[in-house]
Scaffold this motif. Structure first.
Motif, mmCIF file in Angstrom:
data_model
loop_
_atom_site.group_PDB
_atom_site.id
_atom_site.type_symbol
_atom_site.label_atom_id
_atom_site.label_comp_id
_atom_site.label_asym_id
_atom_site.label_seq_id
_atom_site.Cartn_x
_atom_site.Cartn_y
_atom_site.Cartn_z
ATOM 1 N N LEU A 129 0.818 -1.210 0.000
ATOM 2 C CA LEU A 129 0.000 0.000 0.000
ATOM 3 C C LEU A 129 0.854 1.263 0.000
ATOM 4 O O LEU A 129 0.547 2.227 -0.706
ATOM 5 C CB LEU A 129 -0.940 -0.020 1.206
ATOM 6 N N SER A 130 1.933 1.285 0.771
ATOM 7 C CA SER A 130 2.775 2.489 0.794
ATOM 8 C C SER A 130 3.544 2.649 -0.512
ATOM 9 O O SER A 130 3.803 3.773 -0.957
ATOM 10 C CB SER A 130 3.736 2.442 1.978
ATOM 11 N N ALA A 170 -5.808 3.425 -8.161
ATOM 12 C CA ALA A 170 -4.833 2.378 -7.840
ATOM 13 C C ALA A 170 -5.169 1.701 -6.513
ATOM 14 O O ALA A 170 -5.088 0.475 -6.389
ATOM 15 C CB ALA A 170 -3.425 2.966 -7.800
ATOM 16 N N ILE A 171 -5.559 2.496 -5.510
ATOM 17 C CA ILE A 171 -5.945 1.914 -4.223
ATOM 18 C C ILE A 171 -7.244 1.125 -4.371
ATOM 19 O O ILE A 171 -7.436 0.091 -3.723
ATOM 20 C CB ILE A 171 -6.059 3.009 -3.145
ATOM 21 N N ALA A 206 -15.501 -1.455 -5.459
ATOM 22 C CA ALA A 206 -14.123 -1.008 -5.237
ATOM 23 C C ALA A 206 -13.580 -0.236 -6.429
ATOM 24 O O ALA A 206 -12.788 0.704 -6.262
ATOM 25 C CB ALA A 206 -13.226 -2.208 -4.938
ATOM 26 N N ILE A 207 -13.980 -0.597 -7.638
ATOM 27 C CA ILE A 207 -13.532 0.131 -8.829
ATOM 28 C C ILE A 207 -14.423 1.336 -9.098
ATOM 29 O O ILE A 207 -13.959 2.420 -9.461
ATOM 30 C CB ILE A 207 -13.529 -0.801 -10.052
ATOM 31 N N ALA A 232 -16.678 -0.299 -1.331
ATOM 32 C CA ALA A 232 -16.596 1.164 -1.335
ATOM 33 C C ALA A 232 -15.741 1.699 -0.200
ATOM 34 O O ALA A 232 -14.883 2.572 -0.403
ATOM 35 C CB ALA A 232 -18.002 1.759 -1.269
ATOM 36 N N ILE A 233 -15.953 1.194 1.025
ATOM 37 C CA ILE A 233 -15.193 1.752 2.144
ATOM 38 C C ILE A 233 -13.731 1.307 2.093
ATOM 39 O O ILE A 233 -12.846 2.043 2.531
ATOM 40 C CB ILE A 233 -15.827 1.385 3.500
ATOM 41 N N ALA A 234 -13.462 0.115 1.558
ATOM 42 C CA ALA A 234 -12.073 -0.328 1.462
ATOM 43 C C ALA A 234 -11.288 0.561 0.507
ATOM 44 O O ALA A 234 -10.136 0.917 0.771
ATOM 45 C CB ALA A 234 -12.010 -1.785 1.012
#
Length: 509
Positions: A125-126, A141-142, A320-321, A374-376
């Motif tokens: 993630l970083s 990307a996230i 998520a997308i 969505a929240i992720a």
């Protein structure tokens, strides 16, 4: 604004994101792969009920305990280097888990997998935050990263079920080996190295205090859910709270803290973490119960039950997308709040389903997964985006800490609540042997293990008692999600659509 802050990523970064997706999928797989492997593993190793919960929970608990340390360690020694070390360790320990000859050794292997996994999550993630400095690109990307983790979680039951059917329960762990080879081969060409300048030395006292704050608290929750609130629970909570207070005060004095506690003054950072924690408690617990329902109540094979989890996976993928794309024009807090409100429909379906309602259960879980997607994506982006580049490893670790903690606590709390409700509702018929009576009243798997020795109505009653536990646990989780949705709408209403601030800064007028 400096040019480096708005440089758009090119082909190398997007291909590198694909490489980072591999350990991310693997981590998601390891969260859920045991849900459908569990019955076969239990038949082979014969763990006790307590050992079974530890086999399920040890991975998530130890990830949660070590994430802050590993996130900051990556800032010190290099995030790519930590990724390579962790990937190697994860593959080696996965092989040990696959061939564990006893429940005790499998628990130890799962704990070590958690420590190794704690190096991978903040590293991936970083590194994304380093590779994608453009706000909109970083959000997408996230979103991809969150989708890959979710895809791993969703695929875990399918993959686990297929491997159990074709080989044996341990085969589910061997997927780490080929993934590690690919990541190790491509990392240096595709991923940048980043270490925080003048990061200072890693403070070992802070590491010990962080573990002292997190692990006793986790164990207290687990102990209370299994044995009720007692003196041990109070002592564990007191130890964790004391270590937590000392940890925070130490971080405030250090010039190079393990965790930058000033990040919590950012309202978006704190609120997003709270939403992620609540959301993952609901998802972790309901996934555990839904996969058990499909196998133990509906009688599906592990592979078939895994296939039934496909529609929820698609719902999570879409959210998520799609959520980061919608959040370019609509405030992210509103997007998250509305999506969580939709997921409450799913908890309502789970709360009213009966035996023979597999379609309603899967549809309900699809709504639950919609909210998680969505929240992720958006919550994680808020957390990582709130930190400067030099502390993004620490911020990423906090995001992953609350998510892993949420999953583990969800399994412990909702699983234990369902077990308690099952025990309260289930009574053994007269005339059965004492050991059979204990199995009937202990759990649904216990009742099914002696199905050939008891009347069919006893098995049906056990399945109905488990389903009642699923109903009530889902209702409790749904109530918590309502709170999370309101938190999004209130505490995150000030967060502007993605990229809007960046565009305003770039506009000379």
């Amino acid at each position: 604004m400096p040019e480096t802050a708005t440089r758009r990523a090119g082909a190398r970064e997007w291909v590198g994101l694909g490489l980072l997706a591999l350990p991310t999928v693997l981590l998601g797989l390891d969260v859920t792969v045991l849900y459908l492997v569990l019955p076969s593993m239990a038949a082979a190793l014969d763990p006790s009920a307590t050992q079974t919960l530890w086999i399920m929970d040890a991975y998530g608990f130890f990830i949660a305990g070590f994430l802050i340390t590993m996130g900051t360690l990556g800032d010190h020694i290099g995030r790519r280097r930590l990724l390579l070390i962790g990937m190697t360790a994860f593959a080696v320990v996965s092989v040990l888990a696959a061939f564990a000859p006893s429940a005790e050794l499998l628990i130890a292997a799962r704990a070590l997998l958690g420590i190794a996994g704690a190096t991978l999550m903040p590293s991936t993630l970083s590194l994304i935050s380093n590779m994608f400095s453009d706000v909109r690109q970083r959000a997408v990307a996230i979103g991809v990263w969150a989708t890959m983790f979710a895809l791993g979680m969703a695929a875990g039951p399918v993959v686990g079920g297929a491997l159990v059917d074709a080989f044996w329960w341990g085969a589910a762990f061997l997927l780490a080996a080929p993934i590690a080879i690919i990541v190790l081969a491509g990392a240096k060409a595709l991923l940048p190295e980043y270490a925080a300048p003048q990061a200072g030395r890693l403070d070992l006292a802070s590491v010990a205090l962080s573990l002292g704050a997190i692990l006793p608290g986790i164990y207290a929750v687990k102990h209370a859910s299994s044995h009720g609130v007692d003196a041990s629970t109070a002592i564990l909570l007191a130890v964790g709270a004391t270590a937590g207070v000392v940890f925070v005060r130490r971080q405030q004095r250090l010039t190079s803290p393990l965790l930058d506690v000033s990040l919590f003054t950012n309202r978006a950072f704190s609120a997003a973490l709270a939403v992620l924690l609540i959301g993952l408690v609901g998802v972790g617990g309901t996934m555990y119960l839904v996969t058990q329902y499909l196998q133990l109540v509906e009688g599906l094979t592990p592979f078939t039950a895994g296939l039934w989890m496909g529609p929820p996976a698609l719902a999570m993928f879409a959210a998520a997308i799609g959520a980061p794309l919608i959040a370019r024009r609509v405030r992210p807090g509103l997007v998250m709040g509305i999506t969580l409100a939709l997921s409450v429909i799913g908890y309502a379906l789970l709360g009213t389903a009966g035996t023979g309602d597999a379609v309603a259960v899967v549809a309900g879980f699809a709504f639950v997964y919609l909210g998680l997607g969505a929240i992720a994506a958006l919550g994680t982006d808020m957390v990582v985006g709130a930190a400067p580049a030099s502390r993004s490893g620490s911020a990423a670790a906090m995001s992953e800490t609350v998510q892993e903690l949420g999953i583990a606590v969800g399994v412990a709390l909702l699983g234990s609540l369902t077990t308690a409700l099952y025990t309260a509702h289930m009574t053994a018929p007269t005339g059965v042997a004492p050991e059979d009576a204990d199995r009937i009243t202990d759990s649904l798997p216990g009742a099914l293990s002696i199905a050939d020795r008891v009347p069919a109505e006893v098995v049906r009653a056990a399945q109905e008692a488990f389903t009642t536990g699923l109903n009530i646990a889902s209702a409790v989780a749904g109530g918590a999600i309502v709170v999370a949705a309101l938190l999004c709408l209130v505490a995150l209403r000030h967060v502007r659509p993605l990229g809007e601030d960046q565009e305003a800064a770039a506009d000379p007028r």
